[in-house]
Design an enzyme around this catalytic site. Structure first.
Site, short mmCIF file in Angstrom:
data_model
loop_
_atom_site.label_atom_id
_atom_site.label_comp_id
_atom_site.label_asym_id
_atom_site.label_seq_id
_atom_site.Cartn_x
_atom_site.Cartn_y
_atom_site.Cartn_z
CB SER A 151 127.80 56.42 26.63
OG SER A 151 128.67 56.55 27.44
CE1 TYR A 164 126.88 61.51 27.68
CE2 TYR A 164 128.29 60.07 27.81
CZ TYR A 164 127.96 60.22 27.12
OH TYR A 164 127.66 60.15 25.85
CB ALA A 166 121.78 59.76 35.51
CB ALA A 167 121.55 61.69 29.98
CE LYS A 168 124.77 59.51 25.69
NZ LYS A 168 123.69 60.06 24.61
CB ALA A 196 133.10 57.08 17.64
N GLY A 524 125.57 5.36 26.79
CA GLY A 524 124.98 4.74 26.41
C GLY A 524 123.22 5.31 25.12
CG PHE A 554 121.46 2.98 28.97
CD1 PHE A 554 121.19 3.02 26.94
CD2 PHE A 554 120.38 3.62 29.12
CE1 PHE A 554 120.65 3.31 26.30
CE2 PHE A 554 120.17 4.85 28.05
CZ PHE A 554 120.57 5.28 26.80
#
Ligand SMILES: CCCCCCC[C@@H](O)CC(=O)SCCNC(=O)CCNC(=O)[C@H](O)C(C)(C)COP(=O)(O)OP(=O)(O)OC[C@H]1O[C@@H](n2cnc3c(N)ncnc32)[C@H](O)[C@@H]1OP(=O)(O)O
Length: 603
Positions: A151, A164, A166-168, A196, A524, A554
């Site tokens: 997330s 949340y 930390a988990a994600k 979503a 060149g 050159f």
């Protein structure tokens, strides 16, 4: 290209598939021929209670449409039971989509241990349990696809979601490691970052936005990542509202905090280097594995060993001690065509269509094209801050290009830059820089560049090269075997500069004057590319496959509008050449040679 991507014969487990995203995934996989285990515990968004209704109704919907699906009502914390359902009912498991999730949003001050633990259980432990149970099946059949769900809260943090987030975030690390461990068993693990409008976000988003974030817009991204045609492994993909994008870690160029290994790192040195530590615009890189991340640290140690730890200590005298990061760059037919146009290829030429029209029977990339992507490596070196290069005084000195294989019309290249040495020529200095390039199939070219900085000599460096490198060769004493002529047009530099070298020296009269020229000069590399093209036409049936390498120095500038005369000698597979300007008689490229493979002589 228009083949429908299907999942016939594949068995998919989607957790949390009773509604929202999981339901959209399950319906899409079933619609494309997969057998689907629709898992849903049927609890609330906070993880309380359970009911079979949610999973059953999705299974019914799939069956009504003629698809194959079975329900499963277990918690993901007992993930082995969910995988067991797939194996019992369908005989195998190919794809696991870890989607189930709950929220317990509270500001950190109010967050309880229970809020923390339950989120960790469902997201992290749940993803572990299902993946662990599926893993042995994947390994045995040498095939598996795992999608874990993170997330933006996990990637970026979000108020009220410390548990949340930390988990994600943990899930991203988990996925990246599974990707590495599974790669040799053809098990691909990727992370989706969806946004979503689901029951989890009902309380977070306003109703209009909630409606626009349809799960059906995300499901195809997940399906593609799970398809056998998709080679991605270990990527993090954000998807929402009909948009998808990859996320990755970026590391700043950073700073070495002490000059040598015997020094201490002081707090003041950290303060003084802080802008470099945090500067993401200079020499940033994008490591995807610990080994890659280590590279920069080893370079830093090497600099400290040599007492060059501080980048302010980098000068022309010790530039070759510095390592430059690899650069990844993509090119496609458009750049190849633009480059050909910049070298004066026109449709009226015999070989014009082959260089200018990607659908021609025999589309070809000019063999000197590697200088286009590799040019940016040159600027990375010359822009190094403590060098203070005066760009009005930079002239292209020499160039070598070697092709190890013919170039593809499009490819992703990994470019490696090495400063071989910086020579002190008193009137100026010469940066000798090697850039090699690999495409997806391995090494494809090696180039060596000499950049002459007028007025930057006398820095105490050595005058002559100490390293084996390419050298110009004297032209044969006899008269040339063929003189190939090409009239450049006044607008050629303006066109060529779109191929990776926008140096104002080639278009801006006042900049050109600062460099000591009466008006803008031609690149060149433009003169060089034209010479190689004419030689290829003359001695190799215009076939880039017969090209091996080219070298040239050159020696004088060319002005757009002048006529080039390429003096060539044929000596077995080598074509020594020089380029002179017809109007002035001056030699502008000296000591040149093109080496060919099995050339067809037209002499
Ligand atoms: C890598 C490039 C990427 C960088 C980004 C920018 C790229 C582009 O945008 C820029 C361009 O395209 S410029 C256009 C193409 N180049 C030119 O027109 C340069 C033409 N050459 C000159 O003017 C002189 O040779 C000149 C000025 C180069 C030297 O002339 P002098 O100072 O008179 O030198 P001279 O007395 O003849 O020789 C002194 C020592 O230098 C060596 N040397 C000479 N020409 C060299 C050259 N072209 N390349 C490398 N080394 C060169 C000589 O061998 C001599 O060395 P030594 O004393 O050890 O014998």
């Amino acid at each position: 290209m228009n083949r429908l991507l299907r999942f016939d014969g594949r068995v998919v487990v989607v957790t949390g598939a009773g509604g929202g995203l999981g339901k959209a995934y399950a319906l899409l996989f079933a619609d494309r021929g997969a057998s689907v285990v629709v898992n849903d515990l049927g609890g609330t968004a906070q993880g309380d209670g359970s009911s079979q209704r949610a999973a059953d109704s999705v299974v019914d919907e799939i069956k009504r449409k003629g698809g194959k699906a079975v329900p499963n009502y277990d918690s993901v914390t007992e993930g082995e039971k969910i995988i067991e359902t797939a194996v019992q009912k369908f005989g195998r498991i190919d794809i696991l989509v870890n989607n189930a999730g709950i929220l317990r949003d509270r500001s950190f001050v109010k967050m309880t241990q229970e809020d923390w633990d339950v989120i960790n259980q469902v997201h992290v432990v749940g993803s572990f349990k299902t993946a662990k149970a599926a893993w042995e099946h994947f390994r045995k059949q040498n095939y598996g696809r795992v999608i874990n769900t993170s997330s933006v809260a996990g990637l970026l943090g979000n108020f009220g979601q410390s548990n949340y987030s930390a988990a994600k975030s943990g899930i991203v690390g988990f996925s990246n490691t599974l990707a590495k461990e599974g790669a040799r068993y053809n098990i691909h693990t990727n992370t989706i970052v969806p946004m979503a409008g689901s029951r989890l976000t009902e309380s977070v988003f306003p109703p209009e936005l909630h409606a626009a974030l349809k799960p059906e817009l995300i499901a195809p991204v997940v399906a593609w990542l799970c398809h056998e045609d998709c080679n991605e492994n270990g990527v993090v993909i954000e998807a929402a509202a009909g948009f998808a994008a990859k996320y990755q870690w970026q590391r700043a160029g950073g700073a070495v905090l002490r000059s040598s290994l015997s020094d201490d790192v002081t707090v003041e040195a950290v303060r003084d280097k802080w802008s470099q530590v945090t500067d993401l615009t200079t020499n940033a890189d994008y490591p995807t594995a610990p080994e890659e991340a280590m590279g920069k640290l080893m370079d830093a140690l090497r600099l400290q060993e040599k007492g060059l730890g501080s980048t302010e200590n980098i000068s022309r005298a010790n530039l070759s001690q510095l390592s430059f990061p690899e650069i990844k760059v993509k090119y496609n037919v458009n750049q190849a065509i633009l480059y050909a146009l910049g070298l004066g290829v026109r449709l009226t030429d015999a070989e014009g269509m082959n260089y200018l029209y990607e659908n021609s029977d025999d589309f070809r990339v000019l063999p000197t094209f590697p200088v286009v992507p590799a040019m940016q490596c040159m600027y990375e070196v010359l822009k190094f801050p403590s060098l203070n290069v005066d760009f009005t005084q930079i002239l292209h000195g020499e160039q070598y290009v070697e092709l190890l294989r013919p170039l593809e019309p499009d490819a992703e290249l990994t470019l490696r830059t090495e400063v071989v040495e910086v020579l002190d020529k008193i009137s100026g200095c010469v940066y000798v820089i090697k850039v090699s390039g690999d495409d997806e199939q391995g090494p494809v070219f090696v180039t060596e560049w000499h950049a002459f900085e007028v007025g930057a000599g006398k820095f105490g460096g050595q005058r002559d090269t100490s390293k084996p490198m390419t050298r110009p060769i004297p032209a044969p004493k006899r008269s040339p075997d063929a003189v190939l002529s090409f009239k450049t047009d006044e607008g050629l530099a303006a066109l060529y500069r779109l191929s990776g070298d926008a140096n104002p020296l080639h278009i801006d009269p006042s900049f050109a004057q600062m460099g000591g020229f009466s008006k803008p000069i031609l690149h060149g590399l433009c003169t060089y590319g034209i010479a190689v093209r004419l030689i290829l036409n003359k001695y190799a049936n215009a076939d880039p496959k017969l090209f091996r390498c080219v070298k040239g120095r050159f020696s004088k500038p060319v002005y757009p509008g002048q006529t080039l005369e390429v003096l060539t000698w044929k000596e077995n597979t080598r074509v020594p050449f020089e380029v002179r300007v017809k109007e002035t008689g001056q030699t502008v490229i000296s000591g040149g040679y093109v080496d060919l493979i099995n050339q067809t002589s037209k002499l």
